[in-house]
Design a protein around this motif. Structure first.
Motif, PDB file in Angstrom:
ATOM      1  N   SER A 360       0.745  -1.301  -0.098  1.00  0.00           N
ATOM      2  CA  SER A 360      -0.010   0.110  -0.013  1.00  0.00           C
ATOM      3  C   SER A 360       0.704   1.186  -0.082  1.00  0.00           C
ATOM      4  N   VAL A 361       2.045   1.148   0.451  1.00  0.00           N
ATOM      5  CA  VAL A 361       2.927   2.219   0.620  1.00  0.00           C
ATOM      6  C   VAL A 361       3.786   2.583  -1.002  1.00  0.00           C
ATOM      7  N   ILE A 362       4.147   1.377  -1.522  1.00  0.00           N
ATOM      8  CA  ILE A 362       5.014   1.761  -2.692  1.00  0.00           C
ATOM      9  C   ILE A 362       4.278   1.566  -3.978  1.00  0.00           C
ATOM     10  N   ALA A 363       3.148   1.179  -3.850  1.00  0.00           N
ATOM     11  CA  ALA A 363       2.436   0.739  -5.181  1.00  0.00           C
ATOM     12  C   ALA A 363       2.168   2.191  -5.702  1.00  0.00           C
ATOM     13  N   SER A 364       1.776   3.348  -4.902  1.00  0.00           N
ATOM     14  CA  SER A 364       1.160   4.470  -5.681  1.00  0.00           C
ATOM     15  C   SER A 364       2.446   5.169  -6.584  1.00  0.00           C
ATOM     16  N   ALA A 369       1.682  -0.904 -15.152  1.00  0.00           N
ATOM     17  CA  ALA A 369       1.972  -2.331 -15.054  1.00  0.00           C
ATOM     18  C   ALA A 369       2.417  -3.229 -14.123  1.00  0.00           C
ATOM     19  N   MET A 370       3.278  -2.458 -13.107  1.00  0.00           N
ATOM     20  CA  MET A 370       3.830  -2.993 -11.951  1.00  0.00           C
ATOM     21  C   MET A 370       2.963  -2.798 -10.996  1.00  0.00           C
ATOM     22  N   ALA A 371       2.180  -1.820 -10.470  1.00  0.00           N
ATOM     23  CA  ALA A 371       1.413  -1.685  -9.505  1.00  0.00           C
ATOM     24  C   ALA A 371       0.349  -2.471  -9.483  1.00  0.00           C
ATOM     25  N   LEU A 372      -0.258  -2.974 -10.323  1.00  0.00           N
ATOM     26  CA  LEU A 372      -1.464  -3.990 -10.065  1.00  0.00           C
ATOM     27  C   LEU A 372      -1.009  -5.322  -9.401  1.00  0.00           C
ATOM     28  N   PRO A 373       0.299  -5.972 -10.071  1.00  0.00           N
ATOM     29  CA  PRO A 373       0.708  -7.206  -9.307  1.00  0.00           C
ATOM     30  C   PRO A 373       0.876  -6.848  -7.834  1.00  0.00           C
ATOM     31  N   ILE A 374       1.699  -5.730  -7.651  1.00  0.00           N
ATOM     32  CA  ILE A 374       1.959  -5.545  -6.070  1.00  0.00           C
ATOM     33  C   ILE A 374       0.691  -5.387  -5.377  1.00  0.00           C
ATOM     34  N   ILE A 375      -0.288  -4.943  -5.950  1.00  0.00           N
ATOM     35  CA  ILE A 375      -1.399  -4.720  -5.125  1.00  0.00           C
ATOM     36  C   ILE A 375      -2.257  -6.104  -4.808  1.00  0.00           C
ATOM     37  N   SER A 434      -4.165   3.369  -3.903  1.00  0.00           N
ATOM     38  CA  SER A 434      -3.223   3.173  -4.946  1.00  0.00           C
ATOM     39  C   SER A 434      -3.290   2.441  -6.222  1.00  0.00           C
ATOM     40  N   LEU A 435      -4.844   2.076  -6.395  1.00  0.00           N
ATOM     41  CA  LEU A 435      -5.126   1.472  -7.588  1.00  0.00           C
ATOM     42  C   LEU A 435      -4.952   2.659  -8.770  1.00  0.00           C
ATOM     43  N   ASP A 440     -10.403  -0.763 -14.300  1.00  0.00           N
ATOM     44  CA  ASP A 440     -11.725  -0.895 -14.989  1.00  0.00           C
ATOM     45  C   ASP A 440     -11.901  -0.048 -16.043  1.00  0.00           C
ATOM     46  N   ALA A 441     -11.037   0.036 -17.037  1.00  0.00           N
ATOM     47  CA  ALA A 441     -11.138   0.964 -18.076  1.00  0.00           C
ATOM     48  C   ALA A 441     -12.187   0.612 -18.938  1.00  0.00           C
ATOM     49  N   ASN A 442     -12.858  -0.449 -19.136  1.00  0.00           N
ATOM     50  CA  ASN A 442     -14.080  -0.629 -19.761  1.00  0.00           C
ATOM     51  C   ASN A 442     -15.387  -0.013 -19.413  1.00  0.00           C
ATOM     52  N   MET A 443     -15.373   0.268 -18.288  1.00  0.00           N
ATOM     53  CA  MET A 443     -16.286   0.984 -17.560  1.00  0.00           C
ATOM     54  C   MET A 443     -17.632   0.256 -17.390  1.00  0.00           C
ATOM     55  N   ASP A 444     -17.336  -0.960 -17.134  1.00  0.00           N
ATOM     56  CA  ASP A 444     -18.651  -2.033 -17.255  1.00  0.00           C
ATOM     57  C   ASP A 444     -19.253  -2.122 -15.597  1.00  0.00           C
TER      58      ASP A 444
END
Length: 559
Positions: A360-364, A369-375, A434-435, A440-444
């Motif tokens: 939660s501290v480093i993901a932001s 591309a690297m933040a999502l696997p860390i989260i 940090s997301l 959710d780029a597809n806005m579904d």
């Protein structure tokens, strides 16, 4: 005229009178013949009981009765058949009455057992042998092992006395914790043998304090860049010093490393090493990497990659440690009963749980591309940690319901129960914030960033209430019976509470509640005072030999 006949009682009386005259002292200058010299004392087993009527008729037999009475007082002393029987003067020596009363000598197993303050300790008695020469001064000088063994016996006596209720807060002269009569000094190597893994709790608390200073909602100009940075540097120094001393202990004492990680009490403090590394990773992220990555140069980009690699290595090590240590405990190498359950049983899962806090501290500051696997990894580790901690909570509550609160000296350890829910609440809010914006780029409408943040806030509120409940119970327990003698478990009142305050700050910022933010500032000041109080007593305990001493550290199982 024939002599009068004598009955059997008269004959026995005359015989006893004749025996008594043999033992009468001779005139001065005259030497009694060999046949009239006093005979050696008769062993008790060969003495014949005389009729009470004879002893009443002959008053000279009272001395024999007194001698037999003295020998009956030695019923607790068994003497081998090859030893000479003690004389009457030796038996009447009042200085030996206490020795005869407290000690037992077994001829078949030559051990001497005595009671020292209610604790039975064995002492080996050497066999009797004739010395051909007198021992030299070098041979009489005690070895370091003998000195350490004597200190361990004294420490065991101190621990037995510590558990007794004291009628007054001021110890009487001669009390083991009366520091006017300190414990005998030992060499640095002998004391270093008892430098345990629990010393990393000092580094954990210092690193948590640096994070708390950086996260304060009400700052002043020199708080973070001066005071916070100084505490961060101090944490690096302490971590290096503790690691060096621990390595010196393992190198100077063969087999101490395996003994430390398999010890039923000290082994649970091995995860504090990884917890200290977790505070270093998060503090480095806060103090060395700026929050805006657009203006980074090449050197800062390299530091960002180093933090990311450190995170993945930390996740791997913490997961392996949690699986290996709990597998070792479950393998029945040690038997742990419910009455001995302590919050330290949660420590092996603590490093895995803090993986979510680090994420939660480093993901932001990581690329999307690297933040999502860390989260995702951080959320999984956080869920594993809080789940195992919840199972441990069930045992902890059962222990409290059955056996009551822990001993006075171990009650600060209850603050460890504050850590899991508070750090989880902090991680939930931090991971949701940090997301990346492209989530959710597809806005579904399925799990977009706003829905995840709302769920994180609700879950954090529930967990914060649980951590507050444990915090209140621990405070009341310590206030009701505060500990008197320092041990490293006191640091549990600092590090877990930093997670509680950080979670309070995060909730106050999310809800934009100024009252909650000022409340977090107030308890932050109190925590800084507690840190200084514990640090002072930690240094003092080392000086007066209350810790890093035989029988006084976590390498002794006392609960």
């Amino acid at each position: 005229m024939s002599a009068p006949l004598l009955d059997s009682s008269d004959i026995e009386t005359n015989r006893q009178d004749a025996e008594y005259e043999k033992f009468q002292p001779q005139a001065a200058g005259a030497r009694a013949p060999a046949s009239h010299r006093p005979a050696p004392p008769i062993p008790r087993r060969s003495m014949r009981r005389r009729p009470s009527s004879v002893s009443q008729q002959n008053p000279y037999l009272y001395e024999g009765r007194e001698q037999r009475g003295e020998q009956r007082r030695l019923s607790r002393l068994s003497i081998s058949s090859d030893d000479a029987s003690p004389s009457l003067d030796q038996l009447r020596n009042p200085e030996k009455d206490d020795l005869v009363h407290d000690l037992q000598l077994d001829s078949r197993a030559p051990t001497l057992r005595g009671s020292i303050s209610g604790t039975s300790l064995p002492y080996v008695v050497p066999e009797r042998r004739r010395l051909s020469r007198l021992p030299t001064d070098q041979e009489l000088k005690p070895s370091p092992e003998d000195i350490e063994a004597t200190a361990a016996i004294a420490a065991a006596k101190n621990d037995a006395l510590d558990s007794r209720p004291s009628p007054s807060p001021t110890p009487s002269p001669g009390h083991p914790h009366d520091h006017t009569h300190p414990r005998p000094p030992l060499s640095l190597r002998s004391r270093l043998k008892h430098f345990t893994w629990a010393w990393y709790t000092l580094s954990m608390s210092t690193g948590g304090l640096s994070l708390l200073i950086h996260a304060q909602p009400h700052q002043f100009p020199s708080l973070t860049p001066v005071l916070g940075l100084a505490v961060y540097i101090l944490n690096i120094i302490l971590f290096t010093l503790i690691t060096s001393l621990l390595l010196a202990r393992f190198l100077l004492n063969t087999g101490s490393f395996v003994a430390s990680i398999t010890h039923p009490r000290e082994g649970f403090f091995v995860p504090t090493f990884l917890l200290s590394i977790a505070t270093l990773i998060t503090s480095t992220q806060k103090y060395c990497i700026p929050s805006h990555i657009q203006s980074w140069d090449g050197e800062r980009q390299g530091l960002r990659w180093a933090i990311q690699i450190a995170f993945w290595i930390y996740v791997a090590l913490s997961t392996c440690l949690a699986v290996a240590q709990y597998s070792f405990v479950f393998g029945r190498r040690h038997s742990f009963s419910l009455q001995t359950m302590m919050p330290t049983w949660i420590l092996p899962i603590f490093p895995v749980m803090l993986s979510g806090t680090i994420a939660s501290v480093i993901a932001s500051t990581q690329p999307p591309a690297m933040a999502l696997p860390i989260i995702v990894s951080g959320l999984s580790c956080q869920g594993l940690g809080i789940s195992v901690a919840a199972m441990m909570y069930a045992h902890m509550v059962g222990r409290l319901m059955q056996s009551g609160l822990p001993d006075r000296e171990h009650r600060p350890g209850l603050f460890m129960c504050v850590g899991p829910p508070s750090f989880t609440a902090l991680a939930f809010i931090g991971l949701a914030q940090s997301l990346p914006g492209s989530f959710d780029a597809n806005m579904d409408g399925l799990l977009d960033a706003s829905i995840m943040l709302m769920m994180a806030i609700v879950g954090a509120g529930f967990l914060w209430a649980l951590s507050f409940w444990w915090f209140a119970i621990a405070v009341l327990a310590v206030v009701q019976s505060p500990p008197r003698y320092f041990h490293l478990g006191w640091w549990a009142s600092v590090f877990p509470n930093t997670g509680f305050i950080l979670a309070t700050i995060s909730l106050g910022k999310v809800f934009q509640n100024e009252f909650v933010l000022w409340f977090s500032t107030a308890i932050s000041i109190v925590l800084v005072l507690v840190y200084g109080f514990v640090l002072f007593h930690c240094v003092r305990a080392v000086v007066v030999r209350d810790i890093v001493y035989p029988g006084r550290d976590e390498d002794v199982e006392d609960h």
